[in-house]
Design a protein around this motif. Structure first.
Motif, PDB file in Angstrom:
ATOM      1  N   UNK A 186      -3.403  -3.864 -10.755  1.00  0.00           N
ATOM      2  CA  UNK A 186      -4.168  -2.990  -9.860  1.00  0.00           C
ATOM      3  C   UNK A 186      -3.483  -2.829  -8.499  1.00  0.00           C
ATOM      4  N   UNK A 187      -2.818  -3.867  -8.012  1.00  0.00           N
ATOM      5  CA  UNK A 187      -2.111  -3.783  -6.733  1.00  0.00           C
ATOM      6  C   UNK A 187      -0.874  -2.899  -6.850  1.00  0.00           C
ATOM      7  N   UNK A 188      -0.251  -2.883  -8.010  1.00  0.00           N
ATOM      8  CA  UNK A 188       0.986  -2.123  -8.244  1.00  0.00           C
ATOM      9  C   UNK A 188       0.647  -0.644  -8.427  1.00  0.00           C
ATOM     10  N   UNK A 189       0.324   0.020  -7.330  1.00  0.00           N
ATOM     11  CA  UNK A 189      -0.167   1.401  -7.380  1.00  0.00           C
ATOM     12  C   UNK A 189       0.839   2.383  -7.964  1.00  0.00           C
ATOM     13  N   UNK A 190       2.125   2.141  -7.743  1.00  0.00           N
ATOM     14  CA  UNK A 190       3.136   3.082  -8.232  1.00  0.00           C
ATOM     15  C   UNK A 190       3.698   2.701  -9.599  1.00  0.00           C
ATOM     16  N   UNK A 191       3.112   1.683 -10.222  1.00  0.00           N
ATOM     17  CA  UNK A 191       3.524   1.230 -11.559  1.00  0.00           C
ATOM     18  C   UNK A 191       5.010   0.912 -11.655  1.00  0.00           C
ATOM     19  N   UNK A 192       5.544   0.314 -10.592  1.00  0.00           N
ATOM     20  CA  UNK A 192       6.972  -0.013 -10.556  1.00  0.00           C
ATOM     21  C   UNK A 192       7.289  -1.365 -11.179  1.00  0.00           C
ATOM     22  N   UNK A 193       6.250  -2.149 -11.463  1.00  0.00           N
ATOM     23  CA  UNK A 193       6.473  -3.499 -11.981  1.00  0.00           C
ATOM     24  C   UNK A 193       6.659  -4.510 -10.868  1.00  0.00           C
ATOM     25  N   UNK A 194       6.477  -4.064  -9.636  1.00  0.00           N
ATOM     26  CA  UNK A 194       6.555  -4.952  -8.478  1.00  0.00           C
ATOM     27  C   UNK A 194       5.569  -4.462  -7.430  1.00  0.00           C
ATOM     28  N   UNK A 195       5.258  -5.351  -6.480  1.00  0.00           N
ATOM     29  CA  UNK A 195       4.313  -5.024  -5.417  1.00  0.00           C
ATOM     30  C   UNK A 195       5.035  -5.178  -4.085  1.00  0.00           C
ATOM     31  N   UNK A 196       5.073  -4.088  -3.312  1.00  0.00           N
ATOM     32  CA  UNK A 196       5.662  -4.182  -1.975  1.00  0.00           C
ATOM     33  C   UNK A 196       4.570  -4.615  -0.990  1.00  0.00           C
ATOM     34  N   UNK A 197       4.960  -4.838   0.260  1.00  0.00           N
ATOM     35  CA  UNK A 197       3.981  -5.364   1.216  1.00  0.00           C
ATOM     36  C   UNK A 197       2.837  -4.395   1.461  1.00  0.00           C
ATOM     37  N   UNK A 198       3.124  -3.132   1.507  1.00  0.00           N
ATOM     38  CA  UNK A 198       2.064  -2.146   1.751  1.00  0.00           C
ATOM     39  C   UNK A 198       1.031  -2.197   0.623  1.00  0.00           C
ATOM     40  N   UNK A 199       1.492  -2.249  -0.627  1.00  0.00           N
ATOM     41  CA  UNK A 199       0.575  -2.352  -1.768  1.00  0.00           C
ATOM     42  C   UNK A 199      -0.215  -3.662  -1.700  1.00  0.00           C
ATOM     43  N   UNK A 200       0.473  -4.739  -1.326  1.00  0.00           N
ATOM     44  CA  UNK A 200      -0.152  -6.054  -1.261  1.00  0.00           C
ATOM     45  C   UNK A 200      -1.268  -6.085  -0.211  1.00  0.00           C
ATOM     46  N   UNK A 201      -0.954  -5.661   1.006  1.00  0.00           N
ATOM     47  CA  UNK A 201      -1.946  -5.680   2.087  1.00  0.00           C
ATOM     48  C   UNK A 201      -3.097  -4.725   1.803  1.00  0.00           C
ATOM     49  N   UNK A 202      -2.777  -3.561   1.275  1.00  0.00           N
ATOM     50  CA  UNK A 202      -3.804  -2.582   0.952  1.00  0.00           C
ATOM     51  C   UNK A 202      -4.733  -3.102  -0.150  1.00  0.00           C
ATOM     52  N   UNK A 203      -4.153  -3.701  -1.191  1.00  0.00           N
ATOM     53  CA  UNK A 203      -4.956  -4.252  -2.284  1.00  0.00           C
ATOM     54  C   UNK A 203      -5.877  -5.363  -1.818  1.00  0.00           C
ATOM     55  N   UNK A 204      -5.352  -6.266  -0.999  1.00  0.00           N
ATOM     56  CA  UNK A 204      -6.192  -7.346  -0.480  1.00  0.00           C
ATOM     57  C   UNK A 204      -7.302  -6.810   0.408  1.00  0.00           C
TER      58      UNK A 204
END
Length: 188
Positions: free
Chosen positions: A62-80
């Motif tokens: 769910x955090x991996x918004x762009x389905x890249x197989x990784x989570x960048x900081x923006x995705x991480x902070x936004x998800x939390x």
């Protein structure tokens, strides 16, 4: 370490909270991103007593918004931010992404069945209940199929975000359990 106003605007965290998250993130990240294992490590560091590995894998998806197989900081902070402090609408969108495994913007019956089967297996393991028998799963699956058909109001064969929101806001709809699941993370 400087956190941009743009990064702060995407969350409901203060600058100090963002900087702490960024520090924890960067301690584990490789090339500015977290893989699944790194994600689990950061979450369990920030939130001791975090949920079981399977639930963390679902969160990663769910955090991996762009389905890249990784989570960048923006995705991480936004998800939390959504998970911990988000509005009902934000949480519903987040829950939708949990079920929309392939990221195509809809939930198929197969995605829903797979999610609930994994979720229920995890619950029986965590709760030390007897494992779900095939017979019991068949009953659950039958009920989920009916629930899917009821949620798929346009009869497209998949559930859109709007259909999902209508179903999930109905406390008597089986999909409403997902909101309870997300709320369990904020009680830790």
């Amino acid at each position: 370490l400087s956190v941009s106003l743009e990064e702060m605007a995407e969350t409901s965290f203060s600058r100090q909270q963002i900087e702490k998250l960024n520090s924890s993130f960067n301690a584990v990240a490789t090339d500015g991103v977290l893989d699944r294992d790194g994600f689990a490590k950061v979450i369990t560091t920030l939130f001791p007593g975090s949920p079981a590995t399977q639930k963390l894998q679902e969160l990663f998806q769910a955090f991996d918004k762009d389905n890249s197989g990784s989570v960048d900081f923006r995705e991480f902070a936004s998800g939390l931010s959504v998970l911990l402090q988000g509005s009902d609408r934000d949480r519903i969108s987040f829950a939708f992404r949990l079920l929309d495994v392939n990221g195509d913007g809809t939930i198929s019956l197969e995605e829903m069945l797979t999610y609930f089967k994994t979720y229920l297996r995890g619950q029986t393991t965590v709760s030390n209940f007897q494992a779900m028998s095939n017979e019991r799963w068949q009953l659950v699956e039958s009920h989920l199929r009916k629930s899917f058909v009821a949620a798929d109001t346009d009869r497209s064969g998949s559930i859109s975000l709007n259909e999902f929101e209508k179903a999930i806001r109905d406390p008597d709809h089986p999909l409403a359990v997902i909101i309870d699941y997300l709320a369990s993370f904020t009680r830790r």
